[in-house]
Motif scaffolding. Structure first.
Motif, PDB file in Angstrom:
ATOM      1  N   HIS A 130       0.825  -1.213   0.000  1.00  0.00           N
ATOM      2  CA  HIS A 130       0.000   0.000   0.000  1.00  0.00           C
ATOM      3  C   HIS A 130       0.860   1.265   0.000  1.00  0.00           C
ATOM      4  O   HIS A 130       0.529   2.249  -0.667  1.00  0.00           O
ATOM      5  CB  HIS A 130      -0.939   0.004   1.199  1.00  0.00           C
ATOM      6  CG  HIS A 130      -2.067  -0.990   1.091  1.00  0.00           C
ATOM      7  ND1 HIS A 130      -2.946  -1.005   0.018  1.00  0.00           N
ATOM      8  CD2 HIS A 130      -2.457  -1.998   1.913  1.00  0.00           C
ATOM      9  CE1 HIS A 130      -3.826  -1.983   0.183  1.00  0.00           C
ATOM     10  NE2 HIS A 130      -3.550  -2.597   1.313  1.00  0.00           N
ATOM     11  N   VAL A 131       1.970   1.246   0.736  1.00  0.00           N
ATOM     12  CA  VAL A 131       2.888   2.393   0.734  1.00  0.00           C
ATOM     13  C   VAL A 131       3.442   2.607  -0.669  1.00  0.00           C
ATOM     14  O   VAL A 131       3.510   3.740  -1.173  1.00  0.00           O
ATOM     15  CB  VAL A 131       4.044   2.174   1.738  1.00  0.00           C
ATOM     16  CG1 VAL A 131       5.127   3.236   1.562  1.00  0.00           C
ATOM     17  CG2 VAL A 131       3.518   2.227   3.171  1.00  0.00           C
ATOM     18  N   LEU A 162      -6.291   6.925   0.921  1.00  0.00           N
ATOM     19  CA  LEU A 162      -6.894   5.597   0.954  1.00  0.00           C
ATOM     20  C   LEU A 162      -5.819   4.525   1.121  1.00  0.00           C
ATOM     21  O   LEU A 162      -5.956   3.598   1.937  1.00  0.00           O
ATOM     22  CB  LEU A 162      -7.700   5.355  -0.319  1.00  0.00           C
ATOM     23  CG  LEU A 162      -8.344   3.965  -0.458  1.00  0.00           C
ATOM     24  CD1 LEU A 162      -9.386   3.737   0.633  1.00  0.00           C
ATOM     25  CD2 LEU A 162      -8.978   3.807  -1.835  1.00  0.00           C
ATOM     26  N   GLN A 163      -4.730   4.641   0.345  1.00  0.00           N
ATOM     27  CA  GLN A 163      -3.641   3.666   0.445  1.00  0.00           C
ATOM     28  C   GLN A 163      -2.961   3.724   1.813  1.00  0.00           C
ATOM     29  O   GLN A 163      -2.628   2.683   2.397  1.00  0.00           O
ATOM     30  CB  GLN A 163      -2.614   3.893  -0.673  1.00  0.00           C
ATOM     31  CG  GLN A 163      -3.126   3.649  -2.079  1.00  0.00           C
ATOM     32  CD  GLN A 163      -3.653   2.244  -2.279  1.00  0.00           C
ATOM     33  OE1 GLN A 163      -3.171   1.287  -1.692  1.00  0.00           O
ATOM     34  NE2 GLN A 163      -4.683   2.106  -3.113  1.00  0.00           N
ATOM     35  N   LEU A 164      -2.764   4.935   2.338  1.00  0.00           N
ATOM     36  CA  LEU A 164      -2.110   5.075   3.643  1.00  0.00           C
ATOM     37  C   LEU A 164      -2.989   4.539   4.768  1.00  0.00           C
ATOM     38  O   LEU A 164      -2.492   3.922   5.714  1.00  0.00           O
ATOM     39  CB  LEU A 164      -1.764   6.543   3.904  1.00  0.00           C
ATOM     40  CG  LEU A 164      -0.714   7.162   2.972  1.00  0.00           C
ATOM     41  CD1 LEU A 164      -0.480   8.614   3.325  1.00  0.00           C
ATOM     42  CD2 LEU A 164       0.590   6.386   3.052  1.00  0.00           C
ATOM     43  N   THR A 165      -4.280   4.761   4.662  1.00  0.00           N
ATOM     44  CA  THR A 165      -5.203   4.239   5.673  1.00  0.00           C
ATOM     45  C   THR A 165      -5.222   2.717   5.640  1.00  0.00           C
ATOM     46  O   THR A 165      -5.223   2.054   6.690  1.00  0.00           O
ATOM     47  CB  THR A 165      -6.623   4.789   5.442  1.00  0.00           C
ATOM     48  OG1 THR A 165      -6.587   6.223   5.504  1.00  0.00           O
ATOM     49  CG2 THR A 165      -7.588   4.283   6.504  1.00  0.00           C
ATOM     50  N   ARG A 166      -5.203   2.153   4.439  1.00  0.00           N
ATOM     51  CA  ARG A 166      -5.170   0.692   4.319  1.00  0.00           C
ATOM     52  C   ARG A 166      -3.862   0.132   4.877  1.00  0.00           C
ATOM     53  O   ARG A 166      -3.861  -0.922   5.540  1.00  0.00           O
ATOM     54  CB  ARG A 166      -5.336   0.288   2.851  1.00  0.00           C
ATOM     55  CG  ARG A 166      -6.764   0.439   2.335  1.00  0.00           C
ATOM     56  CD  ARG A 166      -6.860   0.137   0.857  1.00  0.00           C
ATOM     57  NE  ARG A 166      -8.251   0.141   0.394  1.00  0.00           N
ATOM     58  CZ  ARG A 166      -8.620   0.073  -0.873  1.00  0.00           C
ATOM     59  NH1 ARG A 166      -7.687  -0.015  -1.825  1.00  0.00           N
ATOM     60  NH2 ARG A 166      -9.898   0.078  -1.211  1.00  0.00           N
ATOM     61  N   ALA A 167      -2.755   0.828   4.609  1.00  0.00           N
ATOM     62  CA  ALA A 167      -1.454   0.386   5.132  1.00  0.00           C
ATOM     63  C   ALA A 167      -1.474   0.395   6.662  1.00  0.00           C
ATOM     64  O   ALA A 167      -1.048  -0.574   7.308  1.00  0.00           O
ATOM     65  CB  ALA A 167      -0.337   1.289   4.608  1.00  0.00           C
ATOM     66  N   PHE A 272       2.952   7.258   8.678  1.00  0.00           N
ATOM     67  CA  PHE A 272       1.593   7.238   8.127  1.00  0.00           C
ATOM     68  C   PHE A 272       0.763   8.394   8.692  1.00  0.00           C
ATOM     69  O   PHE A 272       0.045   9.069   7.958  1.00  0.00           O
ATOM     70  CB  PHE A 272       0.893   5.916   8.454  1.00  0.00           C
ATOM     71  CG  PHE A 272       1.516   4.703   7.809  1.00  0.00           C
ATOM     72  CD1 PHE A 272       2.345   4.819   6.705  1.00  0.00           C
ATOM     73  CD2 PHE A 272       1.265   3.433   8.312  1.00  0.00           C
ATOM     74  CE1 PHE A 272       2.922   3.710   6.110  1.00  0.00           C
ATOM     75  CE2 PHE A 272       1.833   2.312   7.722  1.00  0.00           C
ATOM     76  CZ  PHE A 272       2.663   2.454   6.631  1.00  0.00           C
ATOM     77  N   THR A 273       0.871   8.614  10.001  1.00  0.00           N
ATOM     78  CA  THR A 273       0.097   9.682  10.647  1.00  0.00           C
ATOM     79  C   THR A 273       0.485  11.048  10.098  1.00  0.00           C
ATOM     80  O   THR A 273      -0.378  11.869   9.754  1.00  0.00           O
ATOM     81  CB  THR A 273       0.316   9.647  12.171  1.00  0.00           C
ATOM     82  OG1 THR A 273      -0.134   8.392  12.680  1.00  0.00           O
ATOM     83  CG2 THR A 273      -0.453  10.770  12.865  1.00  0.00           C
ATOM     84  N   ILE A 274       1.797  11.299   9.989  1.00  0.00           N
ATOM     85  CA  ILE A 274       2.272  12.592   9.473  1.00  0.00           C
ATOM     86  C   ILE A 274       1.801  12.788   8.027  1.00  0.00           C
ATOM     87  O   ILE A 274       1.347  13.875   7.652  1.00  0.00           O
ATOM     88  CB  ILE A 274       3.816  12.671   9.553  1.00  0.00           C
ATOM     89  CG1 ILE A 274       4.265  12.683  11.019  1.00  0.00           C
ATOM     90  CG2 ILE A 274       4.341  13.912   8.831  1.00  0.00           C
ATOM     91  CD1 ILE A 274       5.766  12.525  11.197  1.00  0.00           C
ATOM     92  N   SER A 275       1.906  11.742   7.218  1.00  0.00           N
ATOM     93  CA  SER A 275       1.519  11.837   5.802  1.00  0.00           C
ATOM     94  C   SER A 275       0.026  12.102   5.658  1.00  0.00           C
ATOM     95  O   SER A 275      -0.390  12.931   4.836  1.00  0.00           O
ATOM     96  CB  SER A 275       1.897  10.550   5.067  1.00  0.00           C
ATOM     97  OG  SER A 275       3.294  10.346   5.109  1.00  0.00           O
ATOM     98  N   LEU A 276      -0.788  11.416   6.442  1.00  0.00           N
ATOM     99  CA  LEU A 276      -2.240  11.641   6.392  1.00  0.00           C
ATOM    100  C   LEU A 276      -2.585  13.067   6.804  1.00  0.00           C
ATOM    101  O   LEU A 276      -3.475  13.700   6.220  1.00  0.00           O
ATOM    102  CB  LEU A 276      -2.961  10.633   7.291  1.00  0.00           C
ATOM    103  CG  LEU A 276      -3.053   9.208   6.735  1.00  0.00           C
ATOM    104  CD1 LEU A 276      -3.412   8.210   7.833  1.00  0.00           C
ATOM    105  CD2 LEU A 276      -4.074   9.141   5.596  1.00  0.00           C
TER     106      LEU A 276
END
Length: 298
Positions: A130-131, A162-167, A272-276
């Motif tokens: 996903h990343v 969407l991809q980051l949340t799935r990851a 992931f948190t920072i990217s979202l």
């Protein structure tokens, strides 16, 4: 009365001119956002996610030695029935050395992975995929690309999010399994000596922790199966859970869970948190301009 009308028209004209001037300034700012700031955020996202992807590094054939093997000691503050050391190399458990104290006899059983076996942790593999899909989305819009609308930016951000949340969900939400699925899993064939029929194990990721669950079982005698009720699917089954496999009914008598913290998994969850947050902040800026375009003062 005519004079009052003229004064009102003059005031409206001034307001209209001021509104047009303000709109022109906002349009310049919005164009700068689309041309400059969006690409700056995309570059920042790519840098963060490349760092996350690097944490998930997978060895290429013949280059396995270049990927660091890490040993983790499994522990629990409340019991010593299960102890062990796990060796993790990227997404693969390459070795497991486990001691299990049998509840009835206090005898200690020792198991290790067979030399020809490795256990792939599907959660890590899926999160990495996903990343990489998020990175592909970002790289499809390089600095030469000109975003024409805010909606276009939002569409890209939604796809990346969407991809980051799935990851993230793959690392925070372990798969649920029934006890028969666990009993017939390939994991049960990984060990030497072979696991006895009254012991089952499961490995999974929960947030930044690598977890091992050990189930000790006893066979239900035919005269005690009138209240037999097979357990459903779960991440962690409790003592008393029942199941049937190969025409034999079992009940879980003891459950032991031990775990260890994997620091680089914690790093990836932070990335992931920072990217979202970056994606959402960019969407919020777009929405500020969109709300102005939709506002009509007259």
């Amino acid at each position: 009365m005519l004079g009052a009308d003229r004064a009102a028209l003059a005031e409206l004209s001034k307001m209209s001119a001021a509104s047009q001037a303000e709109r022109a300034v906002l349009e310049d700012e919005f164009n700068w956002l689309l041309k400059e700031e969006v690409h700056a955020v995309l570059k920042q996202l790519q840098d963060i996610l490349k760092e996350a992807s690097r944490r998930f590094a997978v060895p290429t054939p013949g280059m396995e030695a270049q990927l660091k093997q890490e040993n983790f000691i499994l522990g629990s503050s409340t019991m010593d029935q299960v102890k062990g050391v796990l060796t993790l190399q990227g997404e693969a458990l390459t070795q497991a050395d486990i001691n299990i104290k049998v509840a009835k006899s206090s005898q200690v059983m020792h198991f290790t992975f067979r030399d020809d076996k490795q256990w792939k942790l599907q959660q890590i593999q899926d999160a990495r995929n996903h990343v990489n899909q998020a990175l592909q989305l970002l790289s499809s819009r390089d600095e030469s690309y000109h975003f024409k609308t805010g909606a276009e930016v939002n569409k890209l951000m939604d796809a990346v999010m969407l991809q980051l949340t799935r990851a993230r969900n793959r690392l925070t939400t372990p798969a649920t399994l029934t006890l028969p699925e666990l009993a017939s899993s390939g994991l049960m064939k990984m060990f030497t000596p072979p696991m006895p029929g009254d012991v089952m194990v499961n490995f999974y990721i929960n947030l930044s922790k690598l977890c091992l669950t050990v189930y000790q079982l006893h066979v239900l005698q035919p005269n005690t199966t009138k209240n037999f009720k097979p357990a459903g699917s779960s991440v962690l089954h409790n003592p008393g859970a029942m199941f049937e496999i190969n025409n034999t009914k079992f009940e879980v008598s003891h459950v032991h869970k031990v775990e260890c913290v994997v620091p680089w998994l914690n790093d990836t969850l932070v990335f992931f948190t920072i990217s979202l947050q970056l994606c959402q902040q960019l969407k919020d800026k777009i929405s500020v301009f969109s709300s102005f375009w939709n506002y009509r003062p007259f």
